[in-house]
Design an enzyme around this catalytic site. Sequence first.
Site, short mmCIF file in Angstrom:
data_model
loop_
_atom_site.label_atom_id
_atom_site.label_comp_id
_atom_site.label_asym_id
_atom_site.label_seq_id
_atom_site.Cartn_x
_atom_site.Cartn_y
_atom_site.Cartn_z
N GLY A 45 0.83 -1.20 0.00
CA GLY A 45 0.00 0.00 0.00
C GLY A 45 0.86 1.24 0.00
N GLN A 50 3.28 9.89 0.50
CA GLN A 50 4.53 9.15 0.77
C GLN A 50 5.55 9.32 -0.37
OE1 GLN A 50 2.19 5.35 1.92
NE2 GLN A 50 4.14 5.18 3.02
N CYS A 95 5.16 0.13 7.33
CA CYS A 95 4.93 1.26 6.44
C CYS A 95 6.23 1.58 5.70
CB CYS A 95 4.51 2.47 7.28
SG CYS A 95 4.26 3.97 6.32
N LEU A 96 6.13 1.78 4.39
CA LEU A 96 7.34 2.08 3.61
C LEU A 96 7.99 3.38 4.06
CD1 LEU A 96 6.13 0.99 0.05
CD2 LEU A 96 7.85 -0.14 1.49
N HIS A 137 -5.02 2.26 7.01
CA HIS A 137 -3.63 2.72 7.16
C HIS A 137 -3.32 3.81 6.10
CE1 HIS A 137 0.84 1.91 7.79
NE2 HIS A 137 0.83 2.58 6.66
N GLU A 138 -3.69 3.53 4.85
CA GLU A 138 -3.39 4.48 3.76
C GLU A 138 -4.25 5.74 3.88
OE1 GLU A 138 -0.75 3.99 2.30
OE2 GLU A 138 -0.54 1.86 2.76
N HIS A 141 -2.77 8.28 6.14
CA HIS A 141 -1.72 9.09 5.51
C HIS A 141 -2.30 10.37 4.88
CE1 HIS A 141 2.01 6.82 5.82
NE2 HIS A 141 1.43 5.71 5.40
#
Length: 174
Positions: A45, A50, A95-96, A137-138, A141
Amino acid sequence: MKLNIVEYPDKKLRETSKEVEKFDEKLHLLLDAMYDVMMNSNGIGLAAIQVAHAKRALIINIPDDDSEQSKENLIEMINPIIVKKEGEIVYQEGCLSVPSFYEDISRYDNITVNFQDRDSNTKTIDASGLLSVAIQHEMDHLNGILFIDKLSYSRRKKFEKEYKRMQKEKKASK
Ligand code: Y12
Ligand code: CO
């Protein structure tokens, strides 16, 4: 379009992303480039912020049962809104933008989300389990929220210490 992943503690991640109004070639190129960077980083994701684009856009690609990630399973969500939420699920998230850190986080298990696709068509999705976790989660962001913000005070303190140490080690090894 060459994109780089923004990493915590970069302040960019705290921005509130803006509603997408133009569903044009520029948006399509951004979504395509986000897919490439997510796949190259082994992510499932990614939100536009990001990669330093403050737009309410996110992509999710959950691997299927044999752990294969295929573009057929790609979900692109523009301007998503959760219209129904219930139940609880605890899932170990990563998370990236917060590399090498994973933690159990509690979220809604079942959600209904209204969103637009890349051509501005209105869609609705019912999600549960991992997909529901990934969407929440996304979507966080888009509002400048990271999963580490949901940790207890003591766990967060421990994380900050570990993360700083890891960043120092990373810098020293370059
Ligand atoms: C469940 C929980 C969280 C999400 C949000 C999307 N998160 C990711 O895609 C995280 C990916 C990730 C990948 C990493 O890289 C490798 O595994 C090679 C990683 O490790 C490092 O950065 C060293 C950490 C996170 C969706 C669903
Ligand atoms: Co993330």
